[in-house]
Design an enzyme around this catalytic site. Structure first.
Site, short mmCIF file in Angstrom:
data_model
loop_
_atom_site.label_atom_id
_atom_site.label_comp_id
_atom_site.label_asym_id
_atom_site.label_seq_id
_atom_site.Cartn_x
_atom_site.Cartn_y
_atom_site.Cartn_z
N CYS A 96 -4.28 -17.61 72.45
CA CYS A 96 -4.94 -16.48 73.12
C CYS A 96 -3.91 -15.44 73.53
CB CYS A 96 -5.73 -16.99 74.33
SG CYS A 96 -6.56 -15.67 75.23
N CYS A 101 -4.66 -13.75 76.87
CA CYS A 101 -4.32 -14.59 78.03
C CYS A 101 -2.82 -14.66 78.25
CB CYS A 101 -4.83 -16.02 77.83
SG CYS A 101 -6.52 -16.14 77.27
N ASP A 102 -2.07 -14.85 77.17
CA ASP A 102 -0.66 -15.23 77.32
C ASP A 102 0.34 -14.18 76.83
OD1 ASP A 102 -1.50 -17.64 78.34
OD2 ASP A 102 -1.53 -18.63 76.39
C1 LIG Z 1 -4.87 -22.47 76.69
C2 LIG Z 1 -5.86 -21.41 77.18
C3 LIG Z 1 -5.44 -20.47 78.10
C4 LIG Z 1 -6.32 -19.50 78.57
N1 LIG Z 1 -5.87 -18.60 79.48
C5 LIG Z 1 -6.73 -17.68 79.99
C6 LIG Z 1 -6.30 -16.76 80.98
O1 LIG Z 1 -5.13 -16.74 81.39
N2 LIG Z 1 -7.23 -15.88 81.45
C7 LIG Z 1 -8.53 -15.85 81.00
O2 LIG Z 1 -9.32 -15.06 81.49
N3 LIG Z 1 -8.94 -16.71 80.06
C8 LIG Z 1 -8.09 -17.61 79.53
N4 LIG Z 1 -8.50 -18.48 78.56
C9 LIG Z 1 -9.87 -18.34 78.04
C10 LIG Z 1 -10.87 -18.97 79.03
O3 LIG Z 1 -10.43 -20.26 79.36
C11 LIG Z 1 -12.25 -19.03 78.40
O4 LIG Z 1 -12.64 -17.70 78.04
C12 LIG Z 1 -13.27 -19.56 79.40
O5 LIG Z 1 -12.88 -20.85 79.84
C13 LIG Z 1 -14.66 -19.65 78.78
O6 LIG Z 1 -15.48 -20.20 79.75
P1 LIG Z 1 -16.86 -20.92 79.37
O7 LIG Z 1 -17.40 -21.40 80.68
O8 LIG Z 1 -17.69 -20.05 78.54
O9 LIG Z 1 -16.46 -22.15 78.44
P2 LIG Z 1 -15.40 -23.34 78.57
O10 LIG Z 1 -14.36 -23.05 79.58
O11 LIG Z 1 -15.00 -23.62 77.18
O12 LIG Z 1 -16.28 -24.56 79.11
C14 LIG Z 1 -17.22 -25.18 78.28
C15 LIG Z 1 -17.84 -26.33 79.04
O13 LIG Z 1 -18.93 -26.86 78.30
C16 LIG Z 1 -18.88 -28.26 78.33
N5 LIG Z 1 -19.63 -28.77 77.19
C17 LIG Z 1 -19.40 -28.57 75.87
N6 LIG Z 1 -20.31 -29.24 75.13
C18 LIG Z 1 -21.13 -29.87 76.00
C19 LIG Z 1 -22.26 -30.73 75.87
N7 LIG Z 1 -22.73 -31.09 74.66
N8 LIG Z 1 -22.84 -31.21 76.99
C20 LIG Z 1 -22.39 -30.84 78.22
N9 LIG Z 1 -21.34 -30.02 78.40
C21 LIG Z 1 -20.71 -29.56 77.31
C22 LIG Z 1 -17.38 -28.58 78.35
O14 LIG Z 1 -17.14 -29.88 78.84
C23 LIG Z 1 -16.88 -27.50 79.31
O15 LIG Z 1 -17.02 -27.92 80.64
C24 LIG Z 1 -7.64 -19.47 78.08
C25 LIG Z 1 -8.08 -20.41 77.16
C26 LIG Z 1 -7.21 -21.39 76.71
C27 LIG Z 1 -7.68 -22.41 75.71
#
Ligand SMILES: Cc1cc2nc3c(=O)[nH]c(=O)nc-3n(C[C@H](O)[C@H](O)[C@H](O)COP(=O)(O)OP(=O)(O)OC[C@H]3O[C@@H](n4cnc5c(N)ncnc54)[C@H](O)[C@@H]3O)c2cc1C
Length: 324
Positions: free
Chosen positions: A137, A140-141
């Protein structure tokens, strides 16, 4: 006997999107149940420094931020379930979902916040140096690589966008692609080729992410030429793997929920509404453009507010009876 949990608002996923929906849903009296999935706290639990989530002047840690979000959601009344949904039935009301161990969850409304996972190359050296120079990302980084040499691996839109973004921080960006032409849209390619901070290495795959020092940090990429097999190396401190994302929507295939060609959930623009009344989607699972914690949290809020209005406006009992 199979346990059943019923709620007005069932939320799948405990990343920023799901937990923000839970905070708003709980405060609106919908007593949400959050099924956390295999990665409680979501993607931010896999990183360390977060510098762009509003409200914190100092660098914060991703896992800490997610613990705080969960604590806030629980404090206002959301219930966390440590389970993963494996079966979904959206044809009946309330919606009926089944967890890994057979637990049944039913919700009058469903908020899907299952996120998307970055695709990785799947190498040991990549795994060992994740967060230590290897990232998926740039938004992010990228900031952490100000003035440093970086490389982007990939040839599609994501890779080109990441390379262009990184020129805000680095004067030396190398795009590494395994073929001799890019898949990215033409307009993006034009911007890429016009940018003198970016050079492209064609027909190369990464053989190894090379780390040195204590603690180890990325110092170079070992490359293999896909045509000649020749091995070469470039010095970089940041390696951005940009070969796409996989939205966590397998479990919704065949449920009637509309997904786009890449598997992302489609919503009515400007809302969190899916094609199925009462089913809402938020966060990375419906957003292939921004993929940030703050946008996930924002759309989580939208999903909860849309869900609350749906329950207030719709004659839920009539829908339930019609479905029975
Ligand atoms: C290494 C890394 C660094 C990052 N750094 C940053 C940063 O510095 N700043 C920033 O803004 N963003 C950052 N991001 C991006 C950010 O983390 C994501 O945009 C954000 O987490 C998305 O949130 P979300 O809630 O949509 O999904 P996610 O965070 O992906 O959460 C998905 C959730 O769904 C659950 N899930 C999946 N399938 C199922 C199922 N079948 N049943 C029940 N639950 C399920 C998972 O367990 C999880 O809890 C980073 C991402 C990564 C990978």
């Amino acid at each position: 006997m199979t346990a059943t949990h019923s709620t007005r608002m069932l939320i799948l996923g405990s990343g920023p999107a799901g937990l923000s929906a839970a905070i708003y849903g709980a405060r609106a009296g919908m007593a949400p149940i959050v099924v956390q999935g295999l990665q409680p706290g979501g993607q931010l639990t896999t990183t360390t420094d977060v510098e762009n989530y509003p409200g914190f002047r100092d660098v914060i840690q991703g896992p800490w931020l997610m613990e705080e979000m969960q604590a806030q959601a629980e404090h206002v009344g959301a219930q966390m379930m440590w389970d993963t949904i494996t079966e979904v039935d959206l044809s009946q009301r309330p919606f009926r979902l089944i967890g890994d161990g057979g637990t049944v969850y039913s919700g009058d409304v469903l908020v899907i916040a299952t996120g998307a996972q970055a695709r990785w190359l799947g190498m040991d050296s990549e795994e060992a140096l994740k967060g230590k120079g290897v990232s998926a990302c740039a938004t992010c980084d990228g900031f952490f690589y100000r003035g440093k040499k970086v490389a982007v691996i990939g040839g599609g839109n994501t890779a080109v966008e990441e390379a262009l973004y990184l020129t805000n921080h680095s004067h030396d960006v190398t795009l590494i692609h395994r073929r001799d032409s890019l898949r990215a849209e033409k307009i993006l390619q034009e911007r890429l080729f016009a940018n003198e901070k970016i050079k492209v290495l064609w027909n190369k795959t990464v053989e190894e992410f090379v780390g040195e020092g204590e603690p180890a940090g990325l110092t170079a990429l070992k490359l293999r030429d896909t045509e000649t097999g020749e091995i070469s190396s470039i010095d970089v401190e940041g390696g951005f793997v940009a070969i796409g994302h996989s939205p966590a929507t397998d479990v919704f295939q065949g449920t009637g929920l509309t997904l786009d060609k890449d598997g992302y959930i489609e919503v009515t623009p400007g809302t969190a509404k899916t094609n199925i009344p009462g089913v809402f989607a938020c966060g990375d699972v419906m957003d292939k453009h921004y993929r940030q914690a703050v946008t996930a949290a924002g759309t989580g809020c939208m999903a909860a507010l849309d869900a609350e209005r749906f329950l207030a406006e719709v004659d839920f009992e009539a829908i339930t009876e019609a479905a029975e």
